[in-house]
Design a protein around this motif. Structure first.
Motif, mmCIF file in Angstrom:
data_model
loop_
_atom_site.group_PDB
_atom_site.id
_atom_site.type_symbol
_atom_site.label_atom_id
_atom_site.label_comp_id
_atom_site.label_asym_id
_atom_site.label_seq_id
_atom_site.Cartn_x
_atom_site.Cartn_y
_atom_site.Cartn_z
ATOM 1 N N LYS A 179 0.708 -1.164 0.038
ATOM 2 C CA LYS A 179 -0.327 0.155 0.143
ATOM 3 C C LYS A 179 0.604 1.240 0.013
ATOM 4 O O LYS A 179 0.572 2.164 -0.595
ATOM 5 N N GLU A 186 0.650 4.178 -2.926
ATOM 6 C CA GLU A 186 0.136 5.483 -2.671
ATOM 7 C C GLU A 186 1.448 6.338 -3.182
ATOM 8 O O GLU A 186 0.996 7.286 -3.724
ATOM 9 N N LYS A 227 -11.255 -4.610 -3.221
ATOM 10 C CA LYS A 227 -10.141 -4.243 -2.209
ATOM 11 C C LYS A 227 -9.406 -2.886 -2.795
ATOM 12 O O LYS A 227 -9.266 -1.915 -2.104
ATOM 13 N N TYR A 228 -9.054 -2.779 -4.125
ATOM 14 C CA TYR A 228 -8.650 -1.689 -4.654
ATOM 15 C C TYR A 228 -9.596 -0.600 -4.515
ATOM 16 O O TYR A 228 -9.046 0.584 -4.156
ATOM 17 N N TRP A 261 -9.597 1.059 -1.184
ATOM 18 C CA TRP A 261 -8.120 1.670 -0.941
ATOM 19 C C TRP A 261 -8.069 2.964 -1.605
ATOM 20 O O TRP A 261 -7.825 3.966 -0.925
ATOM 21 N N TYR A 262 -8.664 3.079 -2.683
ATOM 22 C CA TYR A 262 -8.529 4.399 -3.704
ATOM 23 C C TYR A 262 -9.327 5.311 -3.177
ATOM 24 O O TYR A 262 -8.979 6.373 -3.085
#
Length: 316
Positions: free
Chosen positions: A54, A58, A89-90, A93-94
């Motif tokens: 991660k 980022e 999940k992506y 996260w984004y």
């Protein structure tokens, strides 16, 4: 370079305005992340499960944002996944680390649908660009996405039985290759109000020239924002693949990669899916240069930039 008589449409997608006559808005750039073999994955198994570095991911997002701030070219993020589990999940996260629009991109329909549903659940559907509505779309997929909230999608003009400009335009407007309706009609029936037309980059020797000529056709006949993943043209070039593996020839690839986008921008395209987000440092300055040239040329035709932030005002 050009000014079209057909009114040119402009859409706001995320923090970017896309479309218009050449010189009005800078090219929107979208780097891909979570693609196959990306270094932020420790293994192929991790990729399928959505397990990634991660901090490293980022850093890539911030690098693209920094290049956008420097050049004035707005951005999207092309989120790639081949499984429902990892796509969800992506996007989760984004949604926490980025503010721009993002492509929900997969070759697997169930992963695309899962991603769009997750965006609905967490309230970020207005940032979704569904990638894509294309000739391979099945009724089950169209039924699944119809109630979802997103209103922007890549509309793909790929026509497997006719790679000509005519074939691509018919795919947008009339259908073909097994589809009874044009892709724009399918998009409208789903509720797409911000279509982004992709002219379908095809390899050298298989219609690459028609890829670029289709930019003119879309702008002049439909007035819609147009773009594509032009980097797929050099990446599919068998000769270059072998050449760059020779000692001392490793640097031969990137000029062709970047140049594939510059040809399109000169011809009036509005967005480029430029490939791996790791390339942002190399791609953005070249695109900014091209945008400045186009903007200066457009002045002679009476076209003025409509975006306060653009490469011409920031870098020239």
């Amino acid at each position: 370079m050009f000014k079209y008589d057909t009114p040119q449409k402009v859409y706001e997608v995320g923090r970017a305005k896309v479309g218009g006559n050449p010189g009005e808005y800078p090219t929107v750039l979208a780097g891909s992340i979570f693609y196959n073999k990306e270094p932020i994955f420790a293994s192929k198994e991790d990729s399928a499960k959505g397990i990634f570095n991660k901090e490293g991911a980022e850093k890539l997002i911030r690098q693209q944002e920094e290049m956008s701030d420097i050049t004035g070219n707005k951005v999207w993020v092309q989120i790639v996944s081949e499984t429902e589990e990892s796509m969800i999940k992506y996007i989760e996260w984004y949604s926490n680390v980025g503010k721009d629009a993002f492509l929900v991109d997969s070759t697997v329909a169930s992963a695309r649908i899962a991603g769009a549903k997750k965006a609905d659940e967490i309230g970020i559907s207005d940032r979704v660009i569904y990638n894509s509505i294309n000739a391979a779309a099945q009724q089950a997929e169209m039924d699944a996405i119809k109630p979802l909230k997103f209103t922007s999608a890549i509309i793909l003009g790929f026509n497997a039985v006719d790679m000509s400009v005519k074939g691509r335009m018919e795919m947008f407007t009339k259908g073909g290759a097994g589809q009874a309706k044009g892709m724009l009609t399918l998009g409208t029936e789903k509720g797409i109000t911000r279509p982004l037309l992709d002219v379908a980059a095809t390899p050298l020797g298989s219609g690459s020239g028609a890829t670029y000529r289709s930019i003119f056709a879309v702008k002049s006949q439909l007035g819609e924002p147009v773009g594509g993943g032009y980097h797929n043209i050099p990446s599919a070039w068998a000769w270059l693949k072998k050449f760059k593996k020779q000692p001392g020839k490793e640097g031969a690839y990137m000029p062709s990669d970047i140049g594939s986008n510059l040809v399109a921008i000169t011809l009036g395209c509005n967005f480029c899916l430029y490939g791996p987000i790791e390339h942002s440092v190399e791609v953005f300055p070249a695109v900014a240069m091209n945008d400045i040239i186009v903007a200066e040329a457009a002045k002679d035709l009476g076209t003025a930039p409509l975006s306060e932030v653009n490469p011409l005002t920031k870098l020239a």
